[in-house]
Structures are given as C-alpha cells and as structure tokens.
Design a protein around this motif. Structure first.
Motif, short mmCIF file in Angstrom:
data_model
loop_
_atom_site.label_atom_id
_atom_site.label_comp_id
_atom_site.label_asym_id
_atom_site.label_seq_id
_atom_site.Cartn_x
_atom_site.Cartn_y
_atom_site.Cartn_z
N ASN A 176 -39.76 75.20 40.08
CA ASN A 176 -40.48 73.83 40.80
C ASN A 176 -39.84 72.74 40.03
O ASN A 176 -40.66 71.63 39.42
CB ASN A 176 -41.57 73.98 40.54
CG ASN A 176 -42.54 75.35 41.21
OD1 ASN A 176 -42.26 75.31 42.53
ND2 ASN A 176 -43.41 75.99 40.61
N VAL A 177 -38.48 72.70 40.02
CA VAL A 177 -37.97 71.33 39.48
C VAL A 177 -38.28 69.94 40.24
O VAL A 177 -37.89 70.05 41.48
CB VAL A 177 -36.43 71.45 39.34
CG1 VAL A 177 -35.65 70.11 38.79
CG2 VAL A 177 -36.19 72.80 38.25
N PRO A 178 -38.53 69.04 39.68
CA PRO A 178 -38.78 67.77 40.22
C PRO A 178 -37.33 67.08 40.70
O PRO A 178 -37.12 66.47 40.10
CB PRO A 178 -39.45 66.78 39.56
CG PRO A 178 -39.45 67.28 38.49
CD PRO A 178 -38.96 68.88 38.22
N ILE A 179 -36.86 67.65 41.89
CA ILE A 179 -35.40 67.28 42.14
C ILE A 179 -35.24 65.68 42.06
O ILE A 179 -34.23 65.04 41.59
CB ILE A 179 -34.93 67.73 43.48
CG1 ILE A 179 -34.92 69.36 43.40
CG2 ILE A 179 -33.59 67.44 43.92
CD1 ILE A 179 -34.86 69.98 44.66
N ALA A 180 -35.99 64.88 42.70
CA ALA A 180 -36.00 63.39 42.80
C ALA A 180 -35.94 62.82 41.48
O ALA A 180 -35.49 61.70 41.47
CB ALA A 180 -37.05 62.93 43.70
N GLY A 210 -31.26 76.20 50.83
CA GLY A 210 -32.57 76.11 51.66
C GLY A 210 -33.47 75.13 51.39
O GLY A 210 -34.91 75.43 51.75
N LEU A 211 -33.39 74.23 50.51
CA LEU A 211 -34.50 73.48 49.61
C LEU A 211 -34.54 71.99 50.56
O LEU A 211 -33.56 71.69 50.82
CB LEU A 211 -34.35 73.23 48.25
CG LEU A 211 -33.99 74.49 47.24
CD1 LEU A 211 -33.79 74.00 45.74
CD2 LEU A 211 -35.39 75.27 47.51
N LEU A 212 -35.66 71.47 50.44
CA LEU A 212 -36.07 70.30 50.71
C LEU A 212 -35.44 69.41 49.67
O LEU A 212 -35.63 69.52 48.79
CB LEU A 212 -37.39 69.90 51.01
CG LEU A 212 -37.74 68.51 51.68
CD1 LEU A 212 -37.07 68.22 52.98
CD2 LEU A 212 -39.18 68.30 51.71
N ASP A 213 -34.52 68.17 50.06
CA ASP A 213 -33.93 67.55 49.22
C ASP A 213 -34.78 65.97 49.13
O ASP A 213 -34.70 65.25 50.25
CB ASP A 213 -32.52 67.09 49.15
CG ASP A 213 -31.92 66.39 48.15
OD1 ASP A 213 -32.61 65.79 47.35
OD2 ASP A 213 -30.67 66.16 47.97
N PRO A 214 -35.67 65.66 48.24
CA PRO A 214 -36.34 64.60 48.37
C PRO A 214 -35.57 63.16 47.82
O PRO A 214 -36.25 62.13 47.85
CB PRO A 214 -37.63 64.73 47.59
CG PRO A 214 -37.21 65.40 46.46
CD PRO A 214 -36.08 66.44 47.07
#
Length: 245
Positions: A176-180, A210-214
């Motif tokens: 659950n890394v906060p990618i943004a 397959g991840l959503l990239d915000p």
C-alpha cells in the motif's frame, strides 16, 4: 533486522521502506543531498519518514557531489529522454555515487547500532549503472565486513538486485505504497515529465504490475514510444550479432 535505508524519495526506495516497515525492520531513513539538480525527492523522502514514523537523516555531501561532474543529474546538462537501454542515458551516471553513499551509510548504521544497510537497486539499473550490479553489491558487502571487523556487524540488504522494477511495483501494491507521494523524475518540475528514463521506467513498471498510477505526468504517452524505440534498437543489435556470427 533493524535497517538504515538509503532513501531518495523515489518509487523504489520508498517501496522498500514500506516493505521493511511492514516487517518491523525499518530503523531509519538516510537521504543524501549531493547537489542533485532538484530537491523534490528529498521532500518525498521526508514525507515517507513521517508517514512511517521513523527517524529521517539528511546528509549534505554537496561538496563531494560538486566534484562528480559530467552528469545530467548534477550539471547544467539537458536530461535525456527515452528508455534506459539507450546509450544517451549514460549522461545520468554520477560516478561512484552508490559506493560513496553506501560507505557513509555503513558508518552511520554502525554508529547508531543498526545492523543492516538497505538499498533498492534493481535489475533494470544494471545496464547503465555499474554500482547497482550484483557483483558490486556482493563485493561491497564483503569489503564493509572487513572495514568494520571487530567494530560492528552490519549487513547489506538489496532485495531487488536480481529483480526488475515490475517486481518493485508489485510490492508497492502489496504494501500500500502511496505512489503519488514518491518522486522519480529527473527534471524536478511541478509534475513528473513522463519522458526521462526514470519516468518511462516507472510508468512501464506500474502498468505491467497492473496498478492504478495516480501520479500526474506531463506526457502520458511518450513511454510507449520509448519502449517501441528500445525494442527496435534491440532487434537491430540482434541482427548485427547474427551477421557477425
């Protein structure tokens, strides 16, 4: 394990921070200000430390960095765009950067009673960066064992050195890394450019996982062109090799 993680604030090192924290193995983050062309990544590392509630050490080694000239990351040189497989990406090499940072990190870890230095280098770095390759990691760990013999026992943890960035992206989803909130772009603008090598690699890895990239990117399509050009170069090199045989 109680690890000191070298954290740039980028996608890879922040993901490793979350992985270590989930295992109760993250002791502190260590970030270097070496005179890089922007400090947005330092702010991202600071935010990561706050989110994970661990100490964040920032060391200014700018005087050293100013002597490591010739890189697009430290000098007034245009940042190359494209895939890391292209020769122009060698402009992003900062000579001996990881060796210098690791040497300092081992000393800091020993002084603070931490038993591991962690680093998020991965297989995709091998082509361009010699101090990200498996042999370097293995030999550096052996050298530090000698350097700290009788003083402290500090290991080197580089779990992605035989993996690719897609494996890191999968871990980003798993932990659950906060990618943004991570910063990868070499340009250092208001948003990720979407065109430099690290942006291209980041978008590709997150997509393959397959991840959503915000993450907001200024160019959301270039990475596909860069990958196609890289594949074309690989195909031409393969043909040349066959002809040579």
């Amino acid at each position: 394990m109680n690890a000191l993680l070298i954290c740039s604030g980028g996608f890879d090192s922040v993901t490793l921070a979350y992985r270590l924290a989930s295992e109760g193995a993250l002791g502190a983050l260590l970030t270097f200000d070496y005179g890089q062309r922007h400090v947005k990544e330092i702010a991202a590392a600071r935010l990561c430390a706050q989110q994970l509630n661990v100490p964040h050490l920032v060391l200014d080694i700018g005087n050293i960095g100013r002597q490591l000239s010739g890189s697009a990351l430290t000098d007034d040189i245009d940042v190359p765009h494209g895939h890391y497989s292209q020769d122009n990406m060698k402009l992003t090499v900062v000579p001996n950067r990881n060796a210098i940072m690791l040497t300092i990190a081992f000393g800091v870890a020993a002084s603070r009673g931490l038993d591991t230095v962690a680093l998020a280098v991965h297989g995709g770095d091998h082509f361009i960066y010699p101090d990200c390759r498996p042999d370097f990691i293995r030999l550096f760990a052996e050298m530090q064992a000698q350097a700290l013999d009788g003083v402290a026992e500090v290991g080197l943890f580089a779990p992605y050195v035989h993996s690719d960035k897609t494996d890191i992206a999968r871990d980003a989803g798993r932990f659950n890394v906060p990618i943004a909130d991570t910063w990868s772009c070499y340009e250092g603008g208001e948003h990720h450019c979407g065109r430099c090598g690290t942006c291209v690699e980041r978008i590709e890895a997150i997509s393959l996982a397959g991840l959503l990239d915000p993450t907001p990117y200024l160019d959301t399509q270039f990475w596909q062109t860069a990958l196609a050009n890289s594949a074309l170069v690989d195909a031409k090199e393969h043909v040349k090799a066959k002809v040579g045989d």
